[in-house]
Design an enzyme around this catalytic site. Structure first.
Site, short mmCIF file in Angstrom:
data_model
loop_
_atom_site.label_atom_id
_atom_site.label_comp_id
_atom_site.label_asym_id
_atom_site.label_seq_id
_atom_site.Cartn_x
_atom_site.Cartn_y
_atom_site.Cartn_z
N ARG A 154 14.65 -32.64 -18.67
CA ARG A 154 14.35 -32.09 -19.99
C ARG A 154 13.20 -31.09 -19.92
O ARG A 154 12.04 -31.45 -20.04
CB ARG A 154 14.02 -33.22 -20.96
CG ARG A 154 13.64 -32.77 -22.36
CD ARG A 154 14.78 -32.13 -23.10
NE ARG A 154 15.82 -33.11 -23.42
CZ ARG A 154 17.00 -32.80 -23.97
NH1 ARG A 154 17.29 -31.53 -24.22
NH2 ARG A 154 17.89 -33.74 -24.22
N GLN A 211 28.01 -32.69 -21.36
CA GLN A 211 27.57 -31.52 -22.12
C GLN A 211 26.85 -30.54 -21.19
O GLN A 211 26.08 -30.94 -20.33
CB GLN A 211 26.64 -31.94 -23.25
CG GLN A 211 25.97 -30.75 -23.95
CD GLN A 211 25.51 -31.07 -25.35
OE1 GLN A 211 26.28 -31.46 -26.20
NE2 GLN A 211 24.21 -30.89 -25.58
N ARG A 235 23.59 -28.50 -13.81
CA ARG A 235 22.22 -28.98 -14.02
C ARG A 235 22.03 -30.44 -13.60
O ARG A 235 20.92 -30.94 -13.60
CB ARG A 235 21.81 -28.80 -15.49
CG ARG A 235 22.61 -29.63 -16.47
CD ARG A 235 22.20 -29.37 -17.91
NE ARG A 235 22.82 -30.35 -18.80
CZ ARG A 235 22.32 -30.75 -19.94
NH1 ARG A 235 21.17 -30.25 -20.37
NH2 ARG A 235 22.94 -31.64 -20.69
N HIS A 293 18.75 -22.02 -19.55
CA HIS A 293 18.25 -22.78 -20.71
C HIS A 293 16.71 -22.86 -20.66
O HIS A 293 16.14 -23.93 -20.44
CB HIS A 293 18.87 -24.18 -20.68
CG HIS A 293 18.83 -24.93 -21.97
ND1 HIS A 293 17.68 -25.13 -22.68
CD2 HIS A 293 19.82 -25.52 -22.67
CE1 HIS A 293 17.95 -25.84 -23.76
NE2 HIS A 293 19.25 -26.09 -23.78
N ASP A 300 19.11 -24.23 -33.98
CA ASP A 300 20.03 -24.24 -32.85
C ASP A 300 21.05 -23.14 -33.13
O ASP A 300 22.10 -23.37 -33.72
CB ASP A 300 20.70 -25.60 -32.72
CG ASP A 300 21.42 -25.76 -31.38
OD1 ASP A 300 21.59 -24.74 -30.68
OD2 ASP A 300 21.82 -26.89 -31.04
N GLU A 341 17.18 -18.67 -24.73
CA GLU A 341 18.09 -18.88 -23.61
C GLU A 341 19.06 -17.70 -23.47
O GLU A 341 19.81 -17.40 -24.39
CB GLU A 341 18.87 -20.17 -23.83
CG GLU A 341 17.96 -21.34 -24.22
CD GLU A 341 18.73 -22.49 -24.87
OE1 GLU A 341 19.94 -22.63 -24.61
OE2 GLU A 341 18.13 -23.23 -25.67
#
Length: 281
Positions: free
Chosen positions: A55, A73, A78, A150, A195, A254
């Site tokens: 994170r 997701q 990653r 990201h 978002d 991002e």
């Protein structure tokens, strides 16, 4: 390269004050320090179990942005262990470069049955940090994908941070069920959960309010979309790997190719990159 409890990290060290730290789990950039100032945010609650995405920093999204019916997701890049292809070394101009790769394996093919090679090149100078992702279709069939860098920026107070270059653009608002809106602000600010995926963005943004009052220029190539994200109060509390009170300390801006999927035929490749520059205050 140091290994502690199976956590493997690598440092591009230009001069001790200017460094980049990378975790081989996801090839996740954990830190970018310029002249002693740390510019990226990583949650104090981030999990380093070599399974869950880390994170913070700069996780890599591939081959899918968002929820994915075939797997986790934001895809598997990653949460996969990458290979160090080229150890950090200085070039003639004093810049530091390192290269990481990820190729298809039995785990990725269970989710997404395609052959590929990802090559991730990091390049660090005194005030700039460039991340370049190359996607090669090494199989005999075409595939489609979306991809994103990201990036989590550290902020002193996210409500005082701004992002330029988005006025007049259409965005999909995930907080409001992916409804489409048009941005009417010269500088985008955050005062609630945000978002948003902005499509067809310019090749550069200036992000202000980065920790210590800094400004960062983000320049991107072949990454035509920009996501702006902050979880705010309720979402922060709902995430186990994110501190309840950390949301004022970060802003994700991002660079990606996510509004429309890319298609690569057999033997074709795609390269996208971003360069972050700490601007003089």
């Amino acid at each position: 390269m140091a290994a502690v409890k199976d956590i493997v990290t690598l440092v591009l060290d230009k001069d001790h004050k200017t460094t980049v730290t990378v975790h081989l789990h996801g090839a996740t950039v954990l830190a970018w320090k310029t002249q002693g100032k740390e510019l990226l945010f990583v949650s104090e609650n981030a999990v380093y179990d070599n399974k869950k995405a880390i994170r913070g920093g700069i996780p890599l999204v591939f081959p899918n942005f968002g929820p994915w019916e075939l797997g986790p997701q934001h895809g598997f890049a990653r949460i996969s262990r990458w290979k160090l292809e080229k150890r950090p070394e200085k070039d003639d101009s004093g810049g530091m470069a390192a290269v990481f790769t990820l190729t298809d394996n039995k785990d990725t093919r269970k989710m997404w049955d395609h052959k590929f090679k990802l090559t991730y090149t990091l390049y660090l100078t005194e005030k700039t940090f460039t991340t370049t992702l190359k996607v090669d279709n090494t199989g005999g069939d075409p595939f489609t994908f979306t991809t994103l860098l990201h990036t989590y920026f550290r902020t002193d107070d996210v409500t005082k941070a701004t992002v330029s270059g988005l006025k007049g653009l259409e965005y999909a608002d995930k907080v409001r069920g992916d409804a489409k809106f048009t941005e009417d602000r010269d500088l985008v600010t955050v005062a609630e959960e945000v978002d948003r995926t902005y499509a067809g963005t310019p090749n550069s943004h200036v992000i202000t309010g980065v920790v210590g009052g800094g400004k960062i220029l983000m320049e991107k190539t072949n990454l035509p979309d920009t996501v702006v994200w902050n979880p705010w109060v309720d979402k922060a509390k709902a995430m186990g790997d994110f501190g309840d009170n950390e949301y004022p300390s970060m802003l994700c801006v991002e660079a990606g190719h996510v509004a429309t999927p890319l298609s690569l035929g057999a033997g074709q490749s795609f390269t996208g990159s971003q360069t972050l520059t700490l601007l003089d205050e």
